[in-house]
Scaffold this active site. Sequence first.
Site, PDB file in Angstrom:
ATOM      1  N   ALA A 123      42.276  12.542 -29.204  1.00 47.78           N
ATOM      2  CA  ALA A 123      40.894  12.207 -29.567  1.00 47.78           C
ATOM      3  C   ALA A 123      40.911  11.114 -30.618  1.00 47.78           C
ATOM      4  CB  ALA A 123      40.152  13.426 -30.097  1.00 47.78           C
ATOM      5  N   GLY A 130      38.127   9.236 -33.345  1.00 48.16           N
ATOM      6  CA  GLY A 130      36.799   9.222 -33.940  1.00 48.16           C
ATOM      7  C   GLY A 130      36.668   8.067 -34.909  1.00 48.16           C
ATOM      8  N   GLY A 131      35.496   7.973 -35.541  1.00 50.37           N
ATOM      9  CA  GLY A 131      35.263   6.881 -36.463  1.00 50.37           C
ATOM     10  C   GLY A 131      36.049   7.001 -37.747  1.00 50.37           C
ATOM     11  N   MET A 132      36.519   8.206 -38.069  1.00 52.97           N
ATOM     12  CA  MET A 132      37.192   8.438 -39.338  1.00 52.97           C
ATOM     13  C   MET A 132      38.664   8.784 -39.163  1.00 52.97           C
ATOM     14  SD  MET A 132      35.932  11.196 -42.175  1.00 52.97           S
ATOM     15  CE  MET A 132      36.906  11.652 -43.600  1.00 52.97           C
ATOM     16  N   ASP A 160      26.921  18.798 -39.861  1.00 55.87           N
ATOM     17  CA  ASP A 160      27.090  17.904 -38.704  1.00 55.87           C
ATOM     18  C   ASP A 160      27.258  18.726 -37.433  1.00 55.87           C
ATOM     19  OD1 ASP A 160      27.249  15.470 -37.380  1.00 55.87           O
ATOM     20  OD2 ASP A 160      29.399  15.278 -37.660  1.00 55.87           O
TER      21      ASP A 160
END
Length: 642
Positions: A25, A27-29, A141
């Site tokens: 995976a 993600g943005g972080m 979130d």
Amino acid sequence: MDTTLQDPLVGQVLDGRYRIDARIAVGGMATVYRAVDTRLDRILAVKVMHPGLAADGTFVERFIREAKSVARLAHPNVVQVFDQGTDGAYVYLAMEYIAGCTLRDVLRERGALQPRAALDILEPVLAALGAAHRAGFVHRDMKPENVLIGDDGRVKVADFGLVRSVDTVTSTTGAVLGTVSYLAPEQIEEGGRADARVDVYACGVVLYEMLTGGKPHDGESPAVVLYKHLHEDVPPPSATVPGLAYELDELVASATARNPEVRPHDAVALLAQARTARGALGDEQLDAVPPQALTADHDNAEDRTSVLPRSLTVPRTLPADGDGLYGPNLTSRLESPPLPPRPRARLPRRGLVTIVAAVLLALGLGVGVWYINSGQFTKVPSLLAQTEQEARDRLADAGLEVGKVEHAYSDTAQRGTVISTDPAPGSRIRGNGSVGLTVSRGPETVRVPDVAGYRLDRAKDVIEQEGLKSGTVTRTFSDDVPAGFVISTDPEGGTELRSGSAIALTVSKGRPVDVPDVVGDDLEDAREELLQAGLKVRIAEEQVHSDVDAGQVAQQSPGADAEAAEGDTVTLTVSKGPEMIEVPDVVGDSVGDAKDKLQGAGFEVKEDRGFFGLFGGDTVESQSVEGGETAPKGSTITVKIG
């Protein structure tokens, strides 16, 4: 092309322990990898912050906060964090590996879910968030991407990267954290407080999405969606899925109330409502297939996330152990195609005739009963969350009378709205019957007691006796209020508050005292001076070498001129006198060598060149302290140069 082959971490061993096998995976972080813990020989997931963010202290703090927060939650429905560390430019978390899919994968492939499946997913999510809320922090979130459904049917909540303390006030100026489709109105408004109820709101939106297959608010831009969250209620799911049980409408409405005061106060309270709603539904209502459900052969392979790329349509054997909430039957219900019908055994002709006759007889009796009772009975309409007048009007439209009207306090129902009815909604009642109403008085309020001037322990007792809680305690100096007594409360005494609210207390540290400087004083003189200033004295057990004479005060804590409260303790450290060290013999050495030896031993050096030394002499003729003798460390040794 396999993108994992281009990832520099794949094939590496992180921190000498975690062998990175594959990227699963991005993600943005951070990026998530499947890895092997070579020390414990187990498969786990390793979440690695993007190296470009590792230099940003804010991101690193948030990343580490996730590890610490989740480590506090030993809960079966939370993805566990095992380890956190740094290897060069890589900051990572070692986490539990879940083989399965995300709820987003399920919604993409299945569309709307049957109510039973939706509740089977919602309840463990709420159990996980409830544990977090009771531990004192908020996820902030919640969305389908953060709900994992394992191959074994377990439901897990992941990604606590935006977690905050329950009491944290989050300003939304500049950027809004979280995903816009699931943000509560108070998260959008500037200066809003993000407490446990923002997770409750997000779970209500997720439930709506599971029941209908779509989000409640959409728009051409995030700004439009945010505007709708602020100004429009989430519509009832039954408006999209006709025939959906009103209990599910009420559950969504309660969780997504725009006013946070009307929502359940945390996930534990919403979980209780969800279980109550499930208990009120029959099997036919729970297993109803919504028209928005997609066919079992729908693929959507190109839309699936890379988190858990397992096909949802793999046939599975339905377990034989019943309908356990956390058992493997959950994914089986979501994934298994219908079993092929078994061939029917042919009945004897006489048996067939008997069955047909019995069916006709039953139909005849049913029609007769319906004919006798038709028009005499009606269903009690759903009146929950309606005003008393709206409830009266709706009962009148149904031909029913209003029975006894009672009032009760409620933390979740708005003042003046219906909490319950007698009989309950959906019950059969004679056409001219009456329905009793229980109407909300709103939250129970109490008056804040005036505890200024009370000792702190007594003040806390009085506050709790009034049905409130003692909150944060701040201590400050006061010339008028003795130490340990309450100066003021926030809110102040006499204020009306909801029962269970927290009261902040400001407590006196006593009269401020300037701490005198006693370093270098004899111990007894120092003690006397401090006692006269209203301070207590403690003598440290260990003594230290110091420039002051033995028996005098070498150090004090707090230091001179610090502000302390009357009755505070000052710790004194007694001097053992200067440290005595042996003086090197430097007679006959050059000036440079002599200075190196003496300074290396801990002394200062002074040169005495006399009259003849002015003409370029460079040899030490004598020294003020002879070699082999001792002198205080740091003292000055004079060397005469000839």
